[in-house]
Enzyme design. Sequence first.
Site, mmCIF file in Angstrom:
data_model
loop_
_atom_site.group_PDB
_atom_site.id
_atom_site.type_symbol
_atom_site.label_atom_id
_atom_site.label_comp_id
_atom_site.label_asym_id
_atom_site.label_seq_id
_atom_site.Cartn_x
_atom_site.Cartn_y
_atom_site.Cartn_z
ATOM 1 N N HIS A 1 -21.688 9.298 -25.548
ATOM 2 C CA HIS A 1 -21.225 9.412 -26.711
ATOM 3 C C HIS A 1 -20.309 10.400 -27.180
ATOM 4 C CE1 HIS A 1 -24.937 11.673 -25.868
ATOM 5 N NE2 HIS A 1 -24.297 12.559 -27.084
ATOM 6 N N THR B 1 -28.341 15.714 -23.974
ATOM 7 C CA THR B 1 -29.712 15.045 -24.206
ATOM 8 C C THR B 1 -29.892 13.651 -24.411
ATOM 9 O OG1 THR B 1 -29.482 15.241 -26.525
ATOM 10 C CG2 THR B 1 -30.240 17.140 -25.355
ATOM 11 N N CYS C 1 -29.292 2.661 -27.711
ATOM 12 C CA CYS C 1 -29.381 1.307 -27.580
ATOM 13 C C CYS C 1 -30.503 0.716 -28.828
ATOM 14 C CB CYS C 1 -29.995 0.884 -26.139
ATOM 15 S SG CYS C 1 -28.583 0.934 -24.906
ATOM 16 N N HIS D 1 -24.181 0.495 -22.350
ATOM 17 C CA HIS D 1 -25.062 1.629 -21.901
ATOM 18 C C HIS D 1 -24.675 2.181 -20.550
ATOM 19 C CE1 HIS D 1 -28.717 4.192 -21.506
ATOM 20 N NE2 HIS D 1 -28.392 4.127 -19.984
ATOM 21 N N GLY E 1 -25.636 20.386 -21.628
ATOM 22 C CA GLY E 1 -26.741 20.204 -22.765
ATOM 23 C C GLY E 1 -26.658 18.568 -23.094
ATOM 24 N N HIS F 1 -19.158 12.862 -29.946
ATOM 25 C CA HIS F 1 -19.245 13.912 -31.059
ATOM 26 C C HIS F 1 -17.995 13.923 -31.825
ATOM 27 C CE1 HIS F 1 -23.446 15.488 -29.969
ATOM 28 N NE2 HIS F 1 -22.836 15.225 -28.809
HETATM 29 P P1 AMP Z 1 -25.971 15.211 -26.504
HETATM 30 O O1 AMP Z 1 -26.670 16.576 -26.666
HETATM 31 O O2 AMP Z 1 -24.451 15.258 -26.426
HETATM 32 O O3 AMP Z 1 -26.431 14.297 -25.510
HETATM 33 O O4 AMP Z 1 -25.973 14.741 -28.030
HETATM 34 C C1 AMP Z 1 -27.058 13.914 -28.558
HETATM 35 C C2 AMP Z 1 -26.868 13.771 -30.145
HETATM 36 O O5 AMP Z 1 -27.929 12.818 -30.630
HETATM 37 C C3 AMP Z 1 -27.547 15.164 -30.653
HETATM 38 O O6 AMP Z 1 -26.378 15.750 -31.215
HETATM 39 C C4 AMP Z 1 -28.648 14.612 -31.607
HETATM 40 O O7 AMP Z 1 -29.061 15.333 -32.658
HETATM 41 C C5 AMP Z 1 -28.384 13.214 -31.971
HETATM 42 N N1 AMP Z 1 -29.284 12.283 -31.900
HETATM 43 C C6 AMP Z 1 -30.567 12.206 -31.362
HETATM 44 N N2 AMP Z 1 -31.227 11.123 -31.681
HETATM 45 C C7 AMP Z 1 -30.492 10.780 -32.849
HETATM 46 C C8 AMP Z 1 -30.866 9.574 -33.982
HETATM 47 N N3 AMP Z 1 -31.846 9.171 -33.964
HETATM 48 N N4 AMP Z 1 -29.843 9.451 -34.852
HETATM 49 C C9 AMP Z 1 -28.767 10.125 -34.774
HETATM 50 N N5 AMP Z 1 -28.433 11.018 -34.045
HETATM 51 C C10 AMP Z 1 -29.375 11.538 -33.252
HETATM 52 ZN ZN ZN Z 2 -28.491 3.109 -24.294
#
Ligand code: AMP
Ligand code: ZN
Length: 114
Positions: A98, A93, A6, A45, A91, A100
């Site tokens: 989102h 985080t 966000c 969100h 996993g 990938h």
């Molecule tokens: P997930 O583990 O599926 O929740 O993926 C979260 C992804 O967000 C991870 O691959 C992180 O490397 C990526 N990530 C976290 N912070 C940032 C950021 N500021 N800009 C770009 N990617 C990010």
């Molecule tokens: Zn958000």
Amino acid sequence: MDCVFCKIMNGEIPSEKLYENDEMFIIRDIDPKAAKHYLMIPKRHYKYLSEMTIDDSAALARSLGKIPELSEKLGLQNGYRLVINQGDDAGQTVPHLHVHILAGQPLDFPDLRK
Ligand code: AMP
Ligand code: ZN
């Protein structure tokens, strides 16, 4: 909202938006796991697929449908993999759904039981 995606959406955290429309935006992952690693982030969100409204699911479908149109710009011509991590075992985080987009090299598909 204390959510990194966000904050990126609102410009509070800098990140180049490679594509943006009313429903989603695409950025480079800050910690790439493949030669090309992007994140497609819905603007609304929500954390889990189970929280999607009908409108969210329609927006996600439209967003997925944009990826082939962006193939050349993102360098996806040789194929790509989409991943949505959901919950602890996957996993996840960042608590903002989102997708990938992994590409740019042969993507192995390991047997995760090993
Ligand atoms: P997930 O583990 O599926 O929740 O993926 C979260 C992804 O967000 C991870 O691959 C992180 O490397 C990526 N990530 C976290 N912070 C940032 C950021 N500021 N800009 C770009 N990617 C990010
Ligand atoms: Zn958000």
